[in-house]
Design a protein around this motif. Sequence first.
Motif, PDB file in Angstrom:
ATOM      1  N   LEU A  92       0.483 -34.264 146.372  1.00  0.00           N
ATOM      2  CA  LEU A  92      -0.196 -32.978 146.437  1.00  0.00           C
ATOM      3  C   LEU A  92      -1.665 -33.198 146.120  1.00  0.00           C
ATOM      4  CD1 LEU A  92       0.224 -29.883 146.807  1.00  0.00           C
ATOM      5  CD2 LEU A  92       0.316 -29.722 144.318  1.00  0.00           C
ATOM      6  N   SER A  93      -2.536 -32.645 146.956  1.00  0.00           N
ATOM      7  CA  SER A  93      -3.968 -32.709 146.703  1.00  0.00           C
ATOM      8  C   SER A  93      -4.601 -31.378 147.086  1.00  0.00           C
ATOM      9  CB  SER A  93      -4.628 -33.854 147.479  1.00  0.00           C
ATOM     10  OG  SER A  93      -4.665 -33.565 148.866  1.00  0.00           O
ATOM     11  N   ILE A  94      -5.800 -31.153 146.569  1.00  0.00           N
ATOM     12  CA  ILE A  94      -6.579 -29.954 146.875  1.00  0.00           C
ATOM     13  C   ILE A  94      -7.846 -30.405 147.590  1.00  0.00           C
ATOM     14  CG2 ILE A  94      -7.724 -27.934 145.954  1.00  0.00           C
ATOM     15  CD1 ILE A  94      -4.687 -27.945 145.538  1.00  0.00           C
ATOM     16  N   ILE A 141      -9.097 -33.550 146.015  1.00  0.00           N
ATOM     17  CA  ILE A 141      -8.885 -33.671 144.573  1.00  0.00           C
ATOM     18  C   ILE A 141      -7.406 -33.941 144.348  1.00  0.00           C
ATOM     19  CG2 ILE A 141      -9.119 -32.531 142.340  1.00  0.00           C
ATOM     20  CD1 ILE A 141     -11.153 -30.639 143.670  1.00  0.00           C
ATOM     21  N   PRO A 142      -7.021 -35.145 143.886  1.00  0.00           N
ATOM     22  CA  PRO A 142      -5.596 -35.429 143.687  1.00  0.00           C
ATOM     23  C   PRO A 142      -5.020 -34.623 142.526  1.00  0.00           C
ATOM     24  CG  PRO A 142      -6.931 -37.237 142.862  1.00  0.00           C
ATOM     25  CD  PRO A 142      -7.876 -36.294 143.540  1.00  0.00           C
ATOM     26  N   VAL A 143      -3.755 -34.256 142.655  1.00  0.00           N
ATOM     27  CA  VAL A 143      -3.052 -33.522 141.602  1.00  0.00           C
ATOM     28  C   VAL A 143      -1.988 -34.444 141.018  1.00  0.00           C
ATOM     29  CG1 VAL A 143      -1.671 -31.505 141.040  1.00  0.00           C
ATOM     30  CG2 VAL A 143      -3.457 -31.333 142.777  1.00  0.00           C
ATOM     31  N   ASP A 144      -2.046 -34.674 139.726  1.00  0.00           N
ATOM     32  CA  ASP A 144      -1.065 -35.507 139.032  1.00  0.00           C
ATOM     33  C   ASP A 144       0.128 -34.626 138.665  1.00  0.00           C
ATOM     34  OD1 ASP A 144       0.193 -37.558 137.766  1.00  0.00           O
ATOM     35  OD2 ASP A 144      -1.029 -37.486 135.951  1.00  0.00           O
ATOM     36  N   LEU A 145       1.277 -34.885 139.288  1.00  0.00           N
ATOM     37  CA  LEU A 145       2.455 -34.047 139.095  1.00  0.00           C
ATOM     38  C   LEU A 145       3.458 -34.702 138.161  1.00  0.00           C
ATOM     39  CD1 LEU A 145       3.093 -32.921 142.795  1.00  0.00           C
ATOM     40  CD2 LEU A 145       2.110 -31.524 140.963  1.00  0.00           C
ATOM     41  N   SER A 146       4.163 -33.883 137.397  1.00  0.00           N
ATOM     42  CA  SER A 146       5.282 -34.355 136.581  1.00  0.00           C
ATOM     43  C   SER A 146       6.492 -33.476 136.873  1.00  0.00           C
ATOM     44  CB  SER A 146       4.927 -34.322 135.091  1.00  0.00           C
ATOM     45  OG  SER A 146       4.592 -33.008 134.689  1.00  0.00           O
ATOM     46  N   GLU A 160      11.176 -28.496 140.850  1.00  0.00           N
ATOM     47  CA  GLU A 160       9.944 -27.976 140.271  1.00  0.00           C
ATOM     48  C   GLU A 160       9.119 -29.103 139.669  1.00  0.00           C
ATOM     49  OE1 GLU A 160       9.422 -24.107 137.833  1.00  0.00           O
ATOM     50  OE2 GLU A 160       9.421 -25.706 136.326  1.00  0.00           O
ATOM     51  N   TYR A 161       7.794 -29.015 139.868  1.00  0.00           N
ATOM     52  CA  TYR A 161       6.849 -29.973 139.315  1.00  0.00           C
ATOM     53  C   TYR A 161       5.675 -29.207 138.725  1.00  0.00           C
ATOM     54  CZ  TYR A 161       9.405 -33.388 142.149  1.00  0.00           C
ATOM     55  OH  TYR A 161      10.384 -34.166 142.703  1.00  0.00           O
ATOM     56  N   LEU A 162       5.114 -29.748 137.658  1.00  0.00           N
ATOM     57  CA  LEU A 162       3.915 -29.192 137.053  1.00  0.00           C
ATOM     58  C   LEU A 162       2.767 -30.185 137.184  1.00  0.00           C
ATOM     59  CD1 LEU A 162       5.294 -27.618 133.734  1.00  0.00           C
ATOM     60  CD2 LEU A 162       4.846 -26.466 135.917  1.00  0.00           C
ATOM     61  N   GLY A 163       1.553 -29.674 137.292  1.00  0.00           N
ATOM     62  CA  GLY A 163       0.392 -30.549 137.409  1.00  0.00           C
ATOM     63  C   GLY A 163      -0.882 -29.783 137.136  1.00  0.00           C
ATOM     64  N   PHE A 164      -2.015 -30.452 137.303  1.00  0.00           N
ATOM     65  CA  PHE A 164      -3.302 -29.793 137.106  1.00  0.00           C
ATOM     66  C   PHE A 164      -4.378 -30.559 137.875  1.00  0.00           C
ATOM     67  CE2 PHE A 164      -3.557 -33.111 133.963  1.00  0.00           C
ATOM     68  CZ  PHE A 164      -4.890 -33.461 133.928  1.00  0.00           C
ATOM     69  N   PHE A 165      -5.501 -29.895 138.096  1.00  0.00           N
ATOM     70  CA  PHE A 165      -6.695 -30.511 138.655  1.00  0.00           C
ATOM     71  C   PHE A 165      -7.898 -29.801 138.065  1.00  0.00           C
ATOM     72  CE2 PHE A 165      -5.496 -27.064 141.417  1.00  0.00           C
ATOM     73  CZ  PHE A 165      -6.679 -26.455 141.784  1.00  0.00           C
ATOM     74  N   PRO A 178     -15.257 -22.853 138.021  1.00  0.00           N
ATOM     75  CA  PRO A 178     -15.093 -24.203 137.480  1.00  0.00           C
ATOM     76  C   PRO A 178     -14.230 -24.226 136.221  1.00  0.00           C
ATOM     77  CG  PRO A 178     -17.357 -23.870 138.159  1.00  0.00           C
ATOM     78  CD  PRO A 178     -16.676 -22.544 138.276  1.00  0.00           C
ATOM     79  N   GLY A 179     -13.463 -25.302 136.078  1.00  0.00           N
ATOM     80  CA  GLY A 179     -12.579 -25.463 134.931  1.00  0.00           C
ATOM     81  C   GLY A 179     -11.275 -26.112 135.347  1.00  0.00           C
TER      82      GLY A 179
END
Length: 310
Positions: free
Chosen positions: A142-144, A152-157, A163-168, A123-124
Amino acid sequence: SIPQPPLNLTAQSKPGGAVGLSWRTPAGTNVKGYNLYRAAALFSSPGEAIKVNTNPTTGTSFDNIPPADGIYYYRVSTLNLANQESSLSNAASAIADRVLPRALAVEYMPAGNYDPGTMRIAPGQVNLRLQVSEALQSTPFLSITPTAGEPIPVDLSKTSDTEYLGFFVISETTPNGTAYAVFSGRDPVGNRGTNIDSGATFIIDTQGPAVSYIDIQPRQPIRNDRLSPVSVMLTIGLNELVKPGLVPEVSYLLSGPGRTKVSIQNLSQITTLPGQVQTWQATFTLPPDAGLAQVENLQFAYQGIDDLQN
């Protein structure tokens, strides 16, 4: 008289390698149909190109799929009712592109605990980098999706054309098991791709090692003797390895009034029994008065930590 050529020919790239052509009907001409010509370079006469229609087309639009991807040039001519052909229209060009965009790699960079060898992530927050094969119309989806869990949606920039960066975030309630990345993106001509070359799956690990098997000797009901208190051998099987160097914490509690938990010492790992991942065993002696005044139940408390601190 010789008919006038079509007006304002335009060409547009479309999904699947198609090129969409459209034009306007010339004024004052009784039109029977149109012929369309294509070449890989600019041309000035029909002999320098390939006619792409077998029979004259009667509309003012036409979709053509060239034999291979690349840039193509088009011109159109008019046929009147006497089958006389006009000179060629203006030239128009477009790119034929049938290659679907794809995710070359999804790279996971957990901020918390994880095992890089097995890609087990605790977790994290999980940062990620998405690399795509070509520039896209807009930010891709993109989702997980965990096994038996909600996506779990991933917010991409966007950081570059490819190339895109994101997090979940993986929470403690996220289901354990394999998680699947789901990707969708459209390239500039509208081709939609969903394939992921690398990083399509990883393992979510939100649970610590649990007891999957427990056994005591002697079997219940345990007969105790105040003058010779009985020794109980406890065996527990786990569904996951505990963190190397650590020993599970196990205690027992009798149900009589005033009883408190007693830690079981000298727990040691033994040969793993069938159906278990790890097996531990210890022997402890019950108090002389256990079960003396009344029948008592014996219960156990357990805690184990895995290598990801679950």
